[in-house]
Design a protein around this motif. Structure first.
Motif, PDB file in Angstrom:
ATOM      1  N   ALA A 121     -18.434  22.969  -4.409  1.00 17.32           N
ATOM      2  CA  ALA A 121     -19.337  23.116  -6.078  1.00 17.32           C
ATOM      3  C   ALA A 121     -18.523  23.879  -6.165  1.00 17.32           C
ATOM      4  N   VAL A 122     -18.877  24.411  -7.364  1.00 18.84           N
ATOM      5  CA  VAL A 122     -18.710  25.443  -8.422  1.00 18.84           C
ATOM      6  C   VAL A 122     -20.247  25.602  -8.414  1.00 18.84           C
ATOM      7  N   VAL A 123     -20.426  27.030  -8.231  1.00 16.25           N
ATOM      8  CA  VAL A 123     -21.497  27.799  -8.216  1.00 16.25           C
ATOM      9  C   VAL A 123     -22.026  28.972  -9.049  1.00 16.25           C
ATOM     10  N   GLU A 124     -22.831  29.049 -10.380  1.00 11.60           N
ATOM     11  CA  GLU A 124     -23.269  29.634 -10.809  1.00 11.60           C
ATOM     12  C   GLU A 124     -23.812  30.633 -11.645  1.00 11.60           C
ATOM     13  N   GLN A 125     -23.374  31.993 -10.753  1.00 13.63           N
ATOM     14  CA  GLN A 125     -24.341  33.157 -10.435  1.00 13.63           C
ATOM     15  C   GLN A 125     -25.364  32.969 -10.865  1.00 13.63           C
ATOM     16  N   ASP A 126     -24.746  33.355 -12.271  1.00 17.27           N
ATOM     17  CA  ASP A 126     -26.282  33.736 -13.433  1.00 17.27           C
ATOM     18  C   ASP A 126     -27.282  32.504 -13.343  1.00 17.27           C
ATOM     19  N   GLN A 127     -26.758  31.061 -12.999  1.00 17.12           N
ATOM     20  CA  GLN A 127     -27.717  29.999 -13.088  1.00 17.12           C
ATOM     21  C   GLN A 127     -28.951  29.442 -12.402  1.00 17.12           C
ATOM     22  N   GLU A 128     -27.797  30.086 -10.761  1.00 16.66           N
ATOM     23  CA  GLU A 128     -28.297  29.121  -9.360  1.00 16.66           C
ATOM     24  C   GLU A 128     -28.177  30.418  -8.313  1.00 16.66           C
ATOM     25  N   THR A 129     -29.310  29.799  -7.215  1.00 23.38           N
ATOM     26  CA  THR A 129     -29.580  30.854  -6.404  1.00 23.38           C
ATOM     27  C   THR A 129     -29.624  30.205  -5.117  1.00 23.38           C
ATOM     28  N   VAL A 130     -28.653  30.906  -4.536  1.00 23.45           N
ATOM     29  CA  VAL A 130     -28.039  30.333  -3.021  1.00 23.45           C
ATOM     30  C   VAL A 130     -28.855  30.365  -1.846  1.00 23.45           C
ATOM     31  N   TYR A 131     -29.596  28.917  -1.780  1.00 18.71           N
ATOM     32  CA  TYR A 131     -30.496  29.609  -0.067  1.00 18.71           C
ATOM     33  C   TYR A 131     -29.712  28.268   0.873  1.00 18.71           C
ATOM     34  N   HIS A 132     -30.394  28.232   2.137  1.00 19.21           N
ATOM     35  CA  HIS A 132     -29.861  27.585   3.143  1.00 19.21           C
ATOM     36  C   HIS A 132     -31.563  27.078   3.929  1.00 19.21           C
ATOM     37  N   HIS A 133     -31.144  26.036   4.271  1.00 23.36           N
ATOM     38  CA  HIS A 133     -31.929  25.673   5.462  1.00 23.36           C
ATOM     39  C   HIS A 133     -31.296  25.648   6.925  1.00 23.36           C
ATOM     40  N   GLU A 134     -32.007  25.554   8.265  1.00 25.53           N
ATOM     41  CA  GLU A 134     -31.256  25.599   9.211  1.00 25.53           C
ATOM     42  C   GLU A 134     -32.358  24.105   9.522  1.00 25.53           C
ATOM     43  N   HIS A 135     -31.409  23.279  10.474  1.00 26.50           N
ATOM     44  CA  HIS A 135     -31.635  22.208  11.138  1.00 26.50           C
ATOM     45  C   HIS A 135     -31.340  22.046  13.127  1.00 26.50           C
ATOM     46  N   PRO A 136     -32.404  22.676  13.440  1.00 25.77           N
ATOM     47  CA  PRO A 136     -32.294  23.145  15.159  1.00 25.77           C
ATOM     48  C   PRO A 136     -31.431  21.685  15.867  1.00 25.77           C
ATOM     49  N   PRO A 159     -48.134  33.550  -7.307  1.00 27.02           N
ATOM     50  CA  PRO A 159     -47.940  34.821  -7.228  1.00 27.02           C
ATOM     51  C   PRO A 159     -48.479  35.274  -4.922  1.00 27.02           C
ATOM     52  N   GLN A 160     -49.737  34.201  -4.419  1.00 28.73           N
ATOM     53  CA  GLN A 160     -50.046  34.805  -3.924  1.00 28.73           C
ATOM     54  C   GLN A 160     -49.933  33.415  -2.777  1.00 28.73           C
ATOM     55  N   THR A 161     -49.219  32.873  -2.559  1.00 28.12           N
ATOM     56  CA  THR A 161     -48.536  31.761  -1.642  1.00 28.12           C
ATOM     57  C   THR A 161     -46.654  31.221  -1.693  1.00 28.12           C
ATOM     58  N   ARG A 162     -46.429  31.344  -0.433  1.00 29.23           N
ATOM     59  CA  ARG A 162     -45.224  31.629  -0.188  1.00 29.23           C
ATOM     60  C   ARG A 162     -44.539  30.048  -0.697  1.00 29.23           C
ATOM     61  N   VAL A 163     -43.603  30.315  -1.281  1.00 34.16           N
ATOM     62  CA  VAL A 163     -42.365  29.503  -2.161  1.00 34.16           C
ATOM     63  C   VAL A 163     -41.466  29.184  -0.889  1.00 34.16           C
ATOM     64  N   GLU A 164     -40.966  27.964  -0.402  1.00 38.36           N
ATOM     65  CA  GLU A 164     -40.235  27.840  -0.255  1.00 38.36           C
ATOM     66  C   GLU A 164     -38.895  26.071  -0.513  1.00 38.36           C
ATOM     67  N   PHE A 165     -37.759  26.701  -0.810  1.00 31.43           N
ATOM     68  CA  PHE A 165     -37.028  25.880  -1.214  1.00 31.43           C
ATOM     69  C   PHE A 165     -36.016  24.770  -0.617  1.00 31.43           C
ATOM     70  N   VAL A 166     -35.931  24.131  -0.372  1.00 29.57           N
ATOM     71  CA  VAL A 166     -35.079  22.639   0.681  1.00 29.57           C
ATOM     72  C   VAL A 166     -33.976  21.939  -0.243  1.00 29.57           C
ATOM     73  N   HIS A 167     -32.987  21.300   0.924  1.00 27.65           N
ATOM     74  CA  HIS A 167     -32.470  20.484  -0.478  1.00 27.65           C
ATOM     75  C   HIS A 167     -32.938  18.857  -0.103  1.00 27.65           C
ATOM     76  N   GLN A 168     -32.903  18.422  -0.617  1.00 24.96           N
ATOM     77  CA  GLN A 168     -33.616  16.962  -0.770  1.00 24.96           C
ATOM     78  C   GLN A 168     -32.903  16.321   0.393  1.00 24.96           C
ATOM     79  N   THR A 169     -32.073  16.732   0.849  1.00 25.55           N
ATOM     80  CA  THR A 169     -30.359  15.833   1.974  1.00 25.55           C
ATOM     81  C   THR A 169     -31.394  16.518   3.257  1.00 25.55           C
ATOM     82  N   SER A 170     -32.121  17.880   3.102  1.00 26.28           N
ATOM     83  CA  SER A 170     -32.299  17.741   4.411  1.00 26.28           C
ATOM     84  C   SER A 170     -34.191  17.552   4.784  1.00 26.28           C
TER      85      SER A 170
END
Length: 297
Positions: A121-136, A159-170
């Motif tokens: 994929a093409v990663v637009e550094q100024d527009q996107e943030t890279v994350y990862h999710h582990e699947h043990p 501001p007071q809640t932990r927010v987690e991003f995952v991909h739809q495929t995960s």
């Protein structure tokens, strides 16, 4: 927001809320958001009862960009009761895009996440943030991007809640694992979204294939399905294909599936989590990716 930014209207297409759910108890509930350029869905899980108690679905009335969908989400947060609540036990957001890649966990290096993604994929550094999710259980890591402006909105709004991003495929892979039966034969799971189809093949608890394809016609759609069946040496006259997502019984996509595959079956809601009686009005095979965010711990 710039004055020339056009924000398309998102119309509500589904809404179920359990009358017994007390919104003052959101601090002990999970908020799940499925986010894509054309659709935003919101779900609430009552953690003490391990039960979904609310779901709302909003669909863009015309094509729009990711940034316009984020602007629409921000607008929605000013009026929507579910989003006006800011303190949750957890917020988990499922990202729908094709910016992802799967890496064996033995080879994964967090410092190389962007390098992995650049292979596909093409990663637009100024527009996107890279994350990862582990699947043990699958012994792999899903590396993906999320819009940086969406991350900025969540930091400001929760501001007071932990927010987690995952991909739809995960979410889909974990949900299908909960539905999988131990078998010596591979099983094809199909998730249909607007112009996208995600295909996952599991053999027992081992992942054999996972990818998302863009399509514009029923011919494109069935081509990808038959291609994966062929690649995995599955027989369209013998092997059952399970289908979830935005697919109706009388739709062209369902008709073309039945034309080429003998055993097509709509999937069910995931096991391992409960649902309010209000959810009985919804099709069992819809919203599976939203529900399966619950399994992405």
């Amino acid at each position: 927001m710039p004055l020339n930014t056009f924000v398309p209207a998102f119309r509500q297409t589904q809404r179920v809320v359990d009358d017994a759910f007390d919104f003052s108890q959101c601090a002990s509930a999970h908020l799940y958001i499925s986010f894509g350029a054309h659709r935003i869905r919101i779900g609430i899980l009552d953690v003490p009862h391990n039960k979904f108690v609310a779901l709302e679905d909003y669909e863009a009335e015309r094509p729009c960009t990711v940034e316009q969908a984020i602007a629409a989400l921000e607008q929605l947060s000013h009026t929507n009761q579910l989003l006006q609540e800011k303190k949750w036990q957890q917020v988990r957001i499922g990202i729908k895009n094709q910016q992802f890649t799967l890496i064996p966990e033995t080879l994964f290096d967090q410092n190389a996440r962007e390098e992995y993604l650049r292979l596909n994929a093409v990663v637009e550094q100024d527009q996107e943030t890279v994350y990862h999710h582990e699947h043990p259980r699958l012994e792999l890591v899903n590396v993906f991007t999320a819009p940086a402006s969406l991350q900025a909105w969540t930091q400001q709004h929760f501001p007071q809640t932990r927010v987690e991003f995952v991909h739809q495929t995960s979410a889909l892979m974990e949900g299908f694992l909960h539905m999988a039966e131990r078998s010596t034969r591979p099983q094809l799971y199909v998730y249909v979204d607007k112009n996208y189809v995600t295909l996952v093949v599991l053999q027992g608890l081992k992942l054999e294939f996972c990818n998302s394809f863009y399509f514009t016609t029923a011919e494109d759609f069935i081509y990808y399905v038959l291609f994966v069946l062929q690649e995995k040496k599955m027989n369209p006259d013998q092997d059952k294909v399970l289908v979830w997502g935005e697919l109706l019984l009388d739709s062209e996509l369902h008709e073309v599936l039945r034309r080429y595959i003998r055993f097509v079956q709509f999937g069910k809601k995931p096991t391992g989590v409960g649902f309010s009686y209000r959810f009985e009005t919804l099709f069992n095979h819809r919203n599976f990716d939203l529900y399966s965010l619950h399994f992405c711990d």
